[in-house]
Design an enzyme around this catalytic site. Structure first.
Site, PDB file in Angstrom:
ATOM      1  N   ARG A 284       0.861  -1.188   0.000  1.00 33.85           N
ATOM      2  CA  ARG A 284       0.000   0.000   0.000  1.00 33.85           C
ATOM      3  C   ARG A 284       0.891   1.228   0.000  1.00 33.85           C
ATOM      4  NH1 ARG A 284      -1.225   2.649   4.560  1.00 33.85           N
ATOM      5  NH2 ARG A 284      -1.219   0.822   5.918  1.00 33.85           N
ATOM      6  N   HIS A 288      -3.601   4.209   4.788  1.00 36.76           N
ATOM      7  CA  HIS A 288      -4.660   3.213   4.946  1.00 36.76           C
ATOM      8  C   HIS A 288      -5.992   3.798   4.479  1.00 36.76           C
ATOM      9  CE1 HIS A 288      -7.058  -0.008   6.628  1.00 36.76           C
ATOM     10  NE2 HIS A 288      -7.756   0.864   7.315  1.00 36.76           N
ATOM     11  N   TYR A 297       4.373   5.627  11.238  1.00 36.62           N
ATOM     12  CA  TYR A 297       4.739   4.249  11.556  1.00 36.62           C
ATOM     13  C   TYR A 297       5.598   3.557  10.497  1.00 36.62           C
ATOM     14  CZ  TYR A 297       0.513   3.444   8.692  1.00 36.62           C
ATOM     15  OH  TYR A 297      -0.441   3.457   7.696  1.00 36.62           O
TER      16      TYR A 297
END
Length: 390
Positions: A284, A288, A297
């Site tokens: 990805r 998200h 992160y």
């Protein structure tokens, strides 16, 4: 936004090619990427066509250009979704950036009578199945609950609850065997959903009842902020072993491999051999959803490494090197992408707003005192704006 905004376009000299892509001269011996001997790959990140002993595929130039077109238009539409959310036109948007090959390849492997059960990110599958992009936007704008008849395209409504669509797909697959049909079902889910109990239960039921369902896991490496290595001690495709059916890992950025593997998996299931798990190993490249900040992160270097494996640039390189597409084709596709963006922008801005009180309807068949109380409170809240002249 051009289709090559995520990575620099590679320039290599063209070579002549026959109309089909199966010439032995053009294919190297079977290769397996270093560090992952189980990964099925037919098109390397450098755009080199290779073979796999178990998953052969032979496509015409038109079919290859069609796959490229699907991925480009899916990415263009997805980019509009992100932009429209940033402009306040959508409440949320889950981008598929980087996952175009997994979705387009698997969807093109389906027959018309096969049935797909998506999550909320399968914009490429929706495109291939003929669902108008405007309908997807309507759901994230809040003007409908999906906006399409699932049976018209054999593409179920988007499922927000993580993993539940795997059970829906398994139940549907069990049902079509009772009807004597030879069609198959695909259940799409992500690496995060693979840790959900619903998915494990669907594996159990599908195995025990020999259901014709392909579990298609798009492992994009991150379940929101949780990396895959914190969810499983084995590669996800090997989870199928414990339930008694086969699993395979495919290069999720290779549209040819995704098409070949999914086609074989669908044939496996519809021939009465039971379910199969396909893990599309992809990435990805965006957040998200538009409410997520991936910089909190993961490192930029990680994304840059995956940009070199971009599924669209990979196929473009192959098309150019083999002389299967010319500049007129790419220019025409850019124009089509621009037109698609304009179309969805106009559609979203002309959608009627939903009835604000409709959310309180059809909750309980006979009504409920608490719902009535909430309805009255919300109506008073809305009326306060009118009183203030806003």
């Amino acid at each position: 936004m051009t289709v090559e905004s995520t990575a620099a376009r590679s320039k290599q000299p063209r070579r002549s090619s026959s109309k089909r892509t199966s010439s032995p001269k053009k294919k190297a011996a079977a290769k397996k990427p270093a560090g992952d001997p189980g990964l099925v790959q037919l098109l390397t990140p450098e755009g080199e066509r290779v073979e796999h002993p178990d998953y052969a595929i032979d496509l015409t130039a038109d079919e290859l250009r069609g796959l490229y077109r699907d991925m480009v238009l899916t990415r263009a539409f997805d980019a509009e979704g992100v932009t429209l959310q940033r402009q306040g036109e959508l409440g949320l948007w889950p981008s598929l950036l980087g996952q175009e090959a997994a979705q387009v390849g698997s969807a093109r492997a389906m027959r018309d009578d096969d049935y797909a059960f998506p999550t909320y990110r399968e914009h490429g599958v929706a495109w291939v199945r003929g669902v108008p992009p405007e309908n997807l936007l309507g759901m994230f704008r809040g003007v409908n609950n999906g906006g399409w008849d699932p049976n018209s395209n054999n593409f179920h409504l988007y499922t927000i609850v993580i993993g539940s669509q795997a059970l829906h797909a398994t139940g549907y697959a069990m049902g079509i065997t009772k009807d004597g049909a030879d069609s198959s079902v695909i259940a799409y889910f992500g690496d995060g959903a693979s840790s959900q109990g619903d998915v494990a239960e669907s594996f159990t039921f599908a195995a025990v009842y020999n259901a014709p369902v392909v579990f298609f896991c798009q492992n994009n490496q991150w379940a929101i902020s949780e990396p895959t290595e914190k969810q499983s001690r084995v590669p996800l495709y090997r989870r199928a072993d414990g339930f008694g059916f086969p699993g395979v890992r495919v290069d999720g950025n290779d549209v040819l491999a995704c098409l070949a593997v999914t086609r074989a998996a669908l044939e496996h299931t519809r021939s009465g051999q039971g379910p199969m798990l396909v893990e599309a190993y992809t990435y990805r490249m965006g957040a998200h959803t538009t409410s997520d900040d991936p910089t909190r992160y993961r490192e930029d270097e990680e994304r840059k490494g995956w940009e070199a494996k971009d599924p669209i640039l990979r196929l473009r390189t192959y098309l150019e090197n083999e002389g299967l597409a010319d500049e007129d084709f790419f220019a025409s596709l850019e124009e089509e992408s621009t037109a698609l963006g304009k179309r969805v922008r106009e559609a979203i801005r002309t959608m009627e707003n939903p009835d604000e009180m409709a959310m309180f309807e059809n909750i309980y068949a006979d009504g409920h005192a608490l719902v009535d109380e909430e309805r009255a409170a919300y109506a008073a809240y809305q009326a306060s704006f009118a009183e203030e002249g806003n």
